[in-house]
Design a protein around this motif. Structure first.
Motif, PDB file in Angstrom:
ATOM      1  N   THR A  88       0.854  -1.294   0.152  1.00 38.41           N
ATOM      2  CA  THR A  88      -0.053   0.056  -0.217  1.00 38.41           C
ATOM      3  C   THR A  88       0.891   1.320  -0.197  1.00 38.41           C
ATOM      4  OG1 THR A  88      -0.172  -0.145   2.354  1.00 38.41           O
ATOM      5  CG2 THR A  88      -1.871  -1.163   1.100  1.00 38.41           C
ATOM      6  N   GLN A  89       2.154   1.264   0.552  1.00 39.62           N
ATOM      7  CA  GLN A  89       2.936   2.376   0.623  1.00 39.62           C
ATOM      8  C   GLN A  89       3.864   2.705  -0.386  1.00 39.62           C
ATOM      9  OE1 GLN A  89       2.129   4.857   2.701  1.00 39.62           O
ATOM     10  NE2 GLN A  89       0.435   3.754   3.723  1.00 39.62           N
ATOM     11  N   TYR A  90       4.113   1.707  -1.354  1.00 39.56           N
ATOM     12  CA  TYR A  90       5.340   1.837  -2.478  1.00 39.56           C
ATOM     13  C   TYR A  90       5.128   3.232  -3.039  1.00 39.56           C
ATOM     14  CZ  TYR A  90       2.454   0.798  -6.432  1.00 39.56           C
ATOM     15  OH  TYR A  90       1.393   0.381  -7.296  1.00 39.56           O
ATOM     16  N   PRO A  91       4.008   3.663  -3.332  1.00 41.56           N
ATOM     17  CA  PRO A  91       4.181   5.497  -3.929  1.00 41.56           C
ATOM     18  C   PRO A  91       4.910   6.258  -2.971  1.00 41.56           C
ATOM     19  CG  PRO A  91       1.895   4.098  -4.221  1.00 41.56           C
ATOM     20  CD  PRO A  91       2.628   3.294  -3.107  1.00 41.56           C
ATOM     21  N   ALA A  92       4.584   5.848  -1.825  1.00 43.62           N
ATOM     22  CA  ALA A  92       5.012   6.806  -0.755  1.00 43.62           C
ATOM     23  C   ALA A  92       6.367   6.825  -0.962  1.00 43.62           C
ATOM     24  CB  ALA A  92       4.814   6.552   0.592  1.00 43.62           C
ATOM     25  N   GLY A  93       7.124   5.668  -1.022  1.00 48.10           N
ATOM     26  CA  GLY A  93       8.561   5.504  -1.268  1.00 48.10           C
ATOM     27  C   GLY A  93       8.978   6.077  -2.493  1.00 48.10           C
ATOM     28  N   LEU A  94       8.254   6.164  -3.582  1.00 45.69           N
ATOM     29  CA  LEU A  94       8.802   6.907  -4.853  1.00 45.69           C
ATOM     30  C   LEU A  94       8.700   8.348  -4.476  1.00 45.69           C
ATOM     31  CD1 LEU A  94       6.826   4.771  -7.408  1.00 45.69           C
ATOM     32  CD2 LEU A  94       9.270   4.580  -6.924  1.00 45.69           C
ATOM     33  N   TRP A 311       2.160  13.525   3.213  1.00 47.90           N
ATOM     34  CA  TRP A 311       1.156  12.881   1.827  1.00 47.90           C
ATOM     35  C   TRP A 311       0.939  11.383   2.358  1.00 47.90           C
ATOM     36  CZ3 TRP A 311       2.341   9.112  -1.572  1.00 47.90           C
ATOM     37  CH2 TRP A 311       1.343   9.249  -2.976  1.00 47.90           C
ATOM     38  N   ALA A 312       2.022  10.787   2.637  1.00 46.41           N
ATOM     39  CA  ALA A 312       1.989   9.323   3.083  1.00 46.41           C
ATOM     40  C   ALA A 312       0.720   8.845   4.071  1.00 46.41           C
ATOM     41  CB  ALA A 312       3.076   8.581   3.299  1.00 46.41           C
ATOM     42  N   ALA A 313       0.769   9.782   4.990  1.00 46.69           N
ATOM     43  CA  ALA A 313      -0.233   9.423   6.040  1.00 46.69           C
ATOM     44  C   ALA A 313      -1.868   9.982   5.658  1.00 46.69           C
ATOM     45  CB  ALA A 313       0.079  10.361   7.280  1.00 46.69           C
ATOM     46  N   LYS A 314      -1.896  10.647   4.857  1.00 48.74           N
ATOM     47  CA  LYS A 314      -3.145  11.458   4.154  1.00 48.74           C
ATOM     48  C   LYS A 314      -3.665  10.092   3.210  1.00 48.74           C
ATOM     49  CE  LYS A 314      -5.433  15.055   1.693  1.00 48.74           C
ATOM     50  NZ  LYS A 314      -5.112  16.145   0.874  1.00 48.74           N
ATOM     51  N   ARG A 315      -2.593   9.683   2.517  1.00 47.76           N
ATOM     52  CA  ARG A 315      -3.100   8.695   1.555  1.00 47.76           C
ATOM     53  C   ARG A 315      -3.531   7.308   2.159  1.00 47.76           C
ATOM     54  NH1 ARG A 315      -0.598   4.506  -0.521  1.00 47.76           N
ATOM     55  NH2 ARG A 315      -1.172   3.767  -2.765  1.00 47.76           N
ATOM     56  N   LYS A 321      -3.596  15.437  12.583  1.00 47.12           N
ATOM     57  CA  LYS A 321      -2.779  15.353  13.557  1.00 47.12           C
ATOM     58  C   LYS A 321      -1.515  14.415  13.243  1.00 47.12           C
ATOM     59  CE  LYS A 321      -5.233  17.738  17.254  1.00 47.12           C
ATOM     60  NZ  LYS A 321      -5.452  17.356  18.603  1.00 47.12           N
ATOM     61  N   GLY A 322      -2.049  13.317  13.001  1.00 48.61           N
ATOM     62  CA  GLY A 322      -1.069  12.029  12.767  1.00 48.61           C
ATOM     63  C   GLY A 322      -0.328  12.379  11.442  1.00 48.61           C
ATOM     64  N   ARG A 323      -0.848  12.977  10.429  1.00 51.89           N
ATOM     65  CA  ARG A 323       0.012  13.361   9.226  1.00 51.89           C
ATOM     66  C   ARG A 323       0.930  14.427   9.428  1.00 51.89           C
ATOM     67  NH1 ARG A 323      -5.410  15.459   5.846  1.00 51.89           N
ATOM     68  NH2 ARG A 323      -6.734  13.620   5.999  1.00 51.89           N
ATOM     69  N   TRP A 324       0.903  15.153  10.349  1.00 52.40           N
ATOM     70  CA  TRP A 324       2.058  16.158  10.803  1.00 52.40           C
ATOM     71  C   TRP A 324       3.096  15.386  11.715  1.00 52.40           C
ATOM     72  CZ3 TRP A 324       2.774  20.099   8.184  1.00 52.40           C
ATOM     73  CH2 TRP A 324       1.729  20.914   7.581  1.00 52.40           C
ATOM     74  N   ARG A 325       2.372  14.559  12.535  1.00 53.80           N
ATOM     75  CA  ARG A 325       3.555  13.628  13.399  1.00 53.80           C
ATOM     76  C   ARG A 325       4.151  12.746  12.474  1.00 53.80           C
ATOM     77  NH1 ARG A 325      -0.989  13.268  17.182  1.00 53.80           N
ATOM     78  NH2 ARG A 325      -1.597  11.063  16.220  1.00 53.80           N
ATOM     79  N   ALA A 326       3.788  12.134  11.433  1.00 57.08           N
ATOM     80  CA  ALA A 326       4.449  11.332  10.581  1.00 57.08           C
ATOM     81  C   ALA A 326       5.476  12.438   9.894  1.00 57.08           C
ATOM     82  CB  ALA A 326       3.552  10.550   9.573  1.00 57.08           C
ATOM     83  N   GLY A 327       5.168  13.286   9.566  1.00 52.59           N
ATOM     84  CA  GLY A 327       6.021  14.040   8.709  1.00 52.59           C
ATOM     85  C   GLY A 327       7.257  14.652   9.371  1.00 52.59           C
TER      86      GLY A 327
END
Length: 421
Positions: A88-94, A311-315, A321-327
């Motif tokens: 599910t997350q390989y686009p985030a890796g790119l 972006w990855a967390a939003k996806r 809040k979790g998106r900002w924490r991930a970034g």
């Protein structure tokens, strides 16, 4: 004084100092990682009191620290979690590679260092520090958060990509031909794939082999297996950290829970030694000449890493809040960046590349725990402030409309109307 006595004094002083720094950081609810790094900087090459006898042991302890950090992170997840997250997350890796490798390559070209140095610096700015981030996640109590699997997936993709990147960069730096470089790359990919298949398909058998009711035997078998796999992986041009992480993934159930409890104190000890070792090999005198380019690169790639995590967390459907924490958690760079820069320094392609990479990593390894902790509250505060201002503007606009309507209906006098006598 006997060399063994000097070693005991030096290493004992290091451990005692780390304990005091950790206590100080804990009192103010702050990650001790920046303090460990500054302590290493003060007593390393060109520092106040360089170490001598204990340096080799500290180097070995640092390697064990990184391995244990990744093992403990792997114990938090199963092989099924790994496969599903990777799918599910390989686009985030790119996206991660595009946003964070390009700034390093551009900086090297702007400085006139050439294409090979550009490829090297791209790797330095691309790869986050799995060791630092694993420690930060534990310190902040976020291992069970919803955004943590997203962070983990990006880190695993980065670590696995090193199985491809490191052979390529080694061939470029050595000036190897296409055939030799292709053979090295094929071996690295084959080994990484084999280890991953074994971890996913035979994890239950490995757990059964490792399982023991005796804590001592369980500790020895898990630790020995992890070091063995990490060493073999590194010998075959695959990251030792990747090998340790996959061992953690392969262990599950009661074995993983028991190993986690037994290895936590060792992880904390050797992880602290790793951060000190990193600082020990940074000469303070080499930083000022490259500080401005390093600061500029750190500023840009801090923003790109935060954007990547967001972006990855939003996806993945994580809340704001979790998106900002991930970034914010992904910002720190560390062990892989230093390994990549070390290869370039050894080859002698650009003498300024080593100090620049060191300054860059030192900046972000200090800033990283801060962004992990404060990106989300700062972003929330900024967003709330904008919403409050917008809401206030809407209220004022509504009031103006209501006043105009009342004037039209004659309920209130217009300010342009003549005053009554």
């Amino acid at each position: 004084m006997h060399s063994s006595a000097v070693f005991l004094i030096e290493f004992g002083a290091i451990i005692l100092g780390l304990g005091l720094l950790g206590r100080f950081a804990g009192r103010f609810q702050f990650s001790p990682i920046p303090l460990y790094l500054l302590a290493g900087l003060a007593f390393g090459e060109g520092g106040l009191l360089p170490l001598g006898t204990s340096e080799e042991f500290v180097a070995i302890g640092a390697e064990i620290g990184v391995i244990l950090l990744l093992l403990m992170l792997g114990l938090e997840y199963t092989a099924t979690d790994l496969v599903s997250n990777l799918k599910t997350q390989y686009p985030a890796g790119l996206v991660d590679a595009a946003l964070n490798a390009v700034p390093g390559a551009v900086m090297a070209l702007l400085l006139g260092w050439g294409p090979v140095a550009a490829v090297v610096l791209a790797g330095v700015t691309w790869i986050s520090s799995s060791g630092v981030i694993a420690k930060v996640l534990g310190d902040l109590g976020r291992l069970g958060n919803r955004e943590t699997p997203v962070i983990l997936s990006i880190l695993v993709l980065e670590d696995l990509s090193m199985a491809v990147y490191l052979p390529i960069i080694t061939a470029l730096l050595a000036g190897a031909g296409l055939a030799a470089g292709s053979a090295t790359l094929a071996i690295a990919l084959g080994v990484a794939g084999l280890v991953l298949v074994v971890a996913v398909r035979y994890g239950r058998h490995i757990s059964r082999f490792v399982s023991s009711d005796d804590p001592e035997k369980l500790l020895l078998v898990v630790l020995g297996l992890t070091l063995l796999v990490a060493g073999v992986a590194q010998q075959l041009q695959v990251s030792a950290a990747v090998g340790a992480f996959l061992v953690g993934i392969a262990l599950s159930g009661e074995v993983a829970e028991g190993a986690h409890g037994l290895l936590s104190p060792l992880r904390d000890l050797f992880a602290a030694v790793f951060f000190v070792f990193f600082g020990l090999h940074t000469d303070p005198a080499s930083i000022p000449p490259v500080l401005l380019p390093a600061l500029a690169l750190a500023l840009v790639t801090t923003g790109t890493k935060i954007a990547t995590g967001y972006w990855a967390a939003k996806r993945a459907g994580i809340s704001a809040k979790g998106r900002w924490r991930a970034g914010g958690t992904l910002v720190a760079r560390g062990e892989f960046s230093i390994v990549i820069a070390g290869l370039a320094v050894t080859s002698g392609i650009e003498p300024r590349l080593g100090p620049l990479a060191t300054a860059y990593v030192l900046i972000l390894v200090i800033i990283g725990p801060l962004t992990a902790r404060y990106t989300e509250p700062v972003a929330t505060w900024a967003t709330t402030g904008r919403r409050a201002a917008a809401a206030e503007g809407d209220v004022e606009a509504d009031a103006e409309v209501d006043t105009e309507a009342a004037e039209e209906r004659g309920l209130v006098p217009s300010p342009d109307a003549p005053a009554e006598k």
